[in-house]
Write a protein that holds these residues in place. Structure first.
Motif, PDB file in Angstrom:
ATOM      1  N   ILE A 140      57.695  59.607  41.100  1.00  0.00           N
ATOM      2  CA  ILE A 140      57.997  59.948  43.368  1.00  0.00           C
ATOM      3  C   ILE A 140      59.142  59.030  43.512  1.00  0.00           C
ATOM      4  N   ALA A 141      60.526  60.426  44.330  1.00  0.00           N
ATOM      5  CA  ALA A 141      61.642  60.037  45.166  1.00  0.00           C
ATOM      6  C   ALA A 141      60.800  59.892  46.209  1.00  0.00           C
ATOM      7  N   LEU A 142      60.769  58.764  47.136  1.00  0.00           N
ATOM      8  CA  LEU A 142      60.444  58.848  48.106  1.00  0.00           C
ATOM      9  C   LEU A 142      61.886  58.556  48.756  1.00  0.00           C
ATOM     10  N   CYS A 143      62.158  59.806  50.016  1.00  0.00           N
ATOM     11  CA  CYS A 143      62.710  60.146  50.653  1.00  0.00           C
ATOM     12  C   CYS A 143      63.027  60.133  52.201  1.00  0.00           C
ATOM     13  N   GLY A 144      61.942  60.562  52.592  1.00  0.00           N
ATOM     14  CA  GLY A 144      61.342  60.082  54.559  1.00  0.00           C
ATOM     15  C   GLY A 144      60.060  59.524  54.608  1.00  0.00           C
ATOM     16  N   MET A 145      59.539  59.636  55.628  1.00  0.00           N
ATOM     17  CA  MET A 145      58.238  58.889  55.759  1.00  0.00           C
ATOM     18  C   MET A 145      58.622  59.688  57.308  1.00  0.00           C
ATOM     19  N   ILE A 146      58.138  60.684  57.637  1.00  0.00           N
ATOM     20  CA  ILE A 146      58.322  61.463  59.075  1.00  0.00           C
ATOM     21  C   ILE A 146      57.036  61.030  60.060  1.00  0.00           C
ATOM     22  N   SER A 147      56.567  61.213  59.339  1.00  0.00           N
ATOM     23  CA  SER A 147      54.784  60.339  59.721  1.00  0.00           C
ATOM     24  C   SER A 147      55.161  59.795  60.854  1.00  0.00           C
ATOM     25  N   GLY A 148      55.954  58.730  60.344  1.00  0.00           N
ATOM     26  CA  GLY A 148      55.909  57.920  61.013  1.00  0.00           C
ATOM     27  C   GLY A 148      56.934  57.111  61.704  1.00  0.00           C
ATOM     28  N   TYR A 149      57.437  57.939  61.929  1.00  0.00           N
ATOM     29  CA  TYR A 149      58.726  57.776  62.575  1.00  0.00           C
ATOM     30  C   TYR A 149      59.371  57.209  64.317  1.00  0.00           C
TER      31      TYR A 149
ATOM     32  N   ALA B  52      57.547  68.784  53.583  1.00  0.00           N
ATOM     33  CA  ALA B  52      58.810  69.171  54.238  1.00  0.00           C
ATOM     34  C   ALA B  52      59.847  69.918  53.485  1.00  0.00           C
ATOM     35  N   ALA B  53      58.751  71.348  52.433  1.00  0.00           N
ATOM     36  CA  ALA B  53      59.700  72.237  51.843  1.00  0.00           C
ATOM     37  C   ALA B  53      60.332  73.489  53.079  1.00  0.00           C
ATOM     38  N   SER B  54      60.163  73.301  53.743  1.00  0.00           N
ATOM     39  CA  SER B  54      60.865  74.501  54.662  1.00  0.00           C
ATOM     40  C   SER B  54      62.445  73.606  54.865  1.00  0.00           C
ATOM     41  N   GLY B  55      62.543  72.174  54.612  1.00  0.00           N
ATOM     42  CA  GLY B  55      63.056  71.068  55.968  1.00  0.00           C
ATOM     43  C   GLY B  55      64.546  71.930  54.802  1.00  0.00           C
ATOM     44  N   ALA B  56      66.084  71.276  55.689  1.00  0.00           N
ATOM     45  CA  ALA B  56      67.366  70.859  55.105  1.00  0.00           C
ATOM     46  C   ALA B  56      67.422  70.230  53.725  1.00  0.00           C
TER      47      ALA B  56
ATOM     48  N   LYS C 268      63.250  75.180  40.703  1.00  0.00           N
ATOM     49  CA  LYS C 268      62.548  76.659  39.884  1.00  0.00           C
ATOM     50  C   LYS C 268      63.837  76.777  39.176  1.00  0.00           C
ATOM     51  N   GLN C 269      64.948  76.219  39.408  1.00  0.00           N
ATOM     52  CA  GLN C 269      65.789  76.531  37.992  1.00  0.00           C
ATOM     53  C   GLN C 269      66.279  75.681  37.112  1.00  0.00           C
ATOM     54  N   ARG C 270      65.129  74.819  36.716  1.00  0.00           N
ATOM     55  CA  ARG C 270      64.963  73.961  36.863  1.00  0.00           C
ATOM     56  C   ARG C 270      63.609  74.190  35.027  1.00  0.00           C
ATOM     57  N   GLY C 271      62.956  75.403  35.529  1.00  0.00           N
ATOM     58  CA  GLY C 271      61.841  75.606  35.170  1.00  0.00           C
ATOM     59  C   GLY C 271      60.374  75.117  34.795  1.00  0.00           C
ATOM     60  N   CYS C 272      60.396  74.026  36.716  1.00  0.00           N
ATOM     61  CA  CYS C 272      58.994  73.939  36.774  1.00  0.00           C
ATOM     62  C   CYS C 272      58.153  74.437  37.480  1.00  0.00           C
ATOM     63  N   ARG C 273      57.582  74.774  37.784  1.00  0.00           N
ATOM     64  CA  ARG C 273      56.519  75.015  39.124  1.00  0.00           C
ATOM     65  C   ARG C 273      56.432  74.217  39.735  1.00  0.00           C
ATOM     66  N   VAL C 274      56.717  74.674  40.964  1.00  0.00           N
ATOM     67  CA  VAL C 274      56.958  74.487  42.122  1.00  0.00           C
ATOM     68  C   VAL C 274      56.153  74.353  43.431  1.00  0.00           C
ATOM     69  N   VAL C 275      55.422  73.350  43.821  1.00  0.00           N
ATOM     70  CA  VAL C 275      54.550  73.607  44.745  1.00  0.00           C
ATOM     71  C   VAL C 275      54.676  73.089  46.483  1.00  0.00           C
ATOM     72  N   GLY C 276      55.266  73.555  47.128  1.00  0.00           N
ATOM     73  CA  GLY C 276      56.112  73.508  49.312  1.00  0.00           C
ATOM     74  C   GLY C 276      54.563  72.921  49.452  1.00  0.00           C
ATOM     75  N   ILE C 277      54.339  72.017  50.343  1.00  0.00           N
ATOM     76  CA  ILE C 277      53.822  71.416  51.380  1.00  0.00           C
ATOM     77  C   ILE C 277      54.888  71.756  53.078  1.00  0.00           C
ATOM     78  N   ALA C 278      53.969  72.337  53.879  1.00  0.00           N
ATOM     79  CA  ALA C 278      54.760  73.376  55.401  1.00  0.00           C
ATOM     80  C   ALA C 278      53.610  73.382  56.399  1.00  0.00           C
TER      81      ALA C 278
END
Length: 332
Positions: free
Chosen positions: A241-250, A154-158, A168-178
């Protein structure tokens, strides 16, 4: 000032998908405040996925949303009358007055806002609970190191959009899924992610493998389901893994983890979290987020529905991924 205001209450609990019939719009007389109280005209309402869980009666981290009461939700607005020594007419404030045009407070849990460099609406997004959710999950659970690969669903979300920029500001390679080419283009071209995978394109696993040639060191998970499983298969040893949400099952669907064995073979750590349980870290997080937004180093996008009556449809759209960025309702 009008003599009435409107609010939306939870009229019934959903069975499966949320429908407009689960809500009811009511008109009430404007309340009179007593000594020590403040009257607030809400300007923006925040719509967030957690609200879906509150609509259920099932056991969770918070009490269910009561029927026939104002739907829960964060708001920002303006003090229009005050009998409180710390608040004056015209003050901009953040509160939890829900799906309502008006709020009354005794001053507790009410925060004054400085809008000289940060837009009022941003205090419900990048410099609010979603931004803090991103900041906490990244810094306290994922703790990525320079050069590591971070994946954000949900990379384009809030929330996801902030996670990626902070990583990115911490020097990581960042891959989003949207979902969709437009959202993925925004994530890469505007937010600065290294890559973004359009899960709607139909070749999630192959695209994920191409975007993460060195595997995945940390995941910020907002979705669950097949997206999460695809990411798990790419995890490196001792990944977080930081588990924030499971919107696929809401909407009540079961959310299984098919690649669970990698938790053992890759010695992974996964932690779910609720950001409101970590108030001691909010000042630190808000300081960083506010500075980044004020200096233009943290970008955000908003989807704004107009008028309180639009909130149910906007919320249903949010659960289906129709929003682009932070979903708000402009109340007045």
């Amino acid at each position: 000032m009008t003599a009435t205001y409107q609010r939306i209450v939870l009229a019934s609990r959903p069975h499966g998908q949320v429908t407009p019939d689960n809500f009811r719009l009511e008109t009430l007389p404007l309340p009179e405040i007593r000594e020590g109280e403040i009257l607030i005209r809400n300007r923006f309402l925040s719509l967030d996925p957690y609200m879906r869980g509150r609509m259920e009666e099932s056991k969770s981290y918070a009490a269910p949303q009561p029927l026939n009461e104002t739907m829960i939700g964060g708001t920002v607005g303006e003090v229009i009358a005050s009998k409180h020594p710390r608040f004056q007419t015209g003050d901009q404030v953040l509160g939890m007055f829900g799906w309502s045009e008006i709020g009354v407070s005794d001053g507790s849990l009410l925060r004054k806002l400085d809008t000289s460099q940060i837009p009022l609406s941003a205090y419900l997004g990048a410099v609010g609970m979603p931004g803090l959710t991103a900041w906490y999950g990244l810094t306290q659970i994922m703790a990525p190191k320079d050069g590591e690969t971070v994946v954000v669903s949900a990379a384009s979300g809030a929330v996801g959009s902030v996670v990626g920029q902070l990583a990115k500001q911490r020097g990581c390679r960042v891959v989003g899924i949207a979902g969709g080419a437009e959202k993925c283009a925004y994530v890469v071209n505007e937010l600065g992610f290294d890559a973004c995978i359009d899960y709607k394109a139909g070749h999630l696993e192959a695209d994920l493998a191409a975007a993460t040639p060195d595997g995945i060191d940390a995941i910020f998970e907002n979705v669950g389901g097949e997206i999460f499983d695809a990411c798990l298969a790419r995890m490196n040893p001792f990944g977080r893994i930081a588990l924030c949400g499971m919107i696929s099952g809401y909407n009540g669907e079961p959310v299984s983890i098919r690649n669970a064995r990698v938790f053992l073979t890759m010695r992974l750590k996964m932690q779910g979290f609720i950001v409101s349980e970590h108030m001691d870290l909010w000042p630190q997080g808000l300081q960083e987020l506010g500075t980044l937004v004020a200096t233009g180093k943290l970008k955000f996008r908003e989807s704004v529905a107009e008028g309180l009556a639009s909130a149910p449809d906007a919320f249903i759209g949010l659960l289906k991924g129709k929003n682009f960025g932070k979903q708000l309702v402009r109340l007045s």
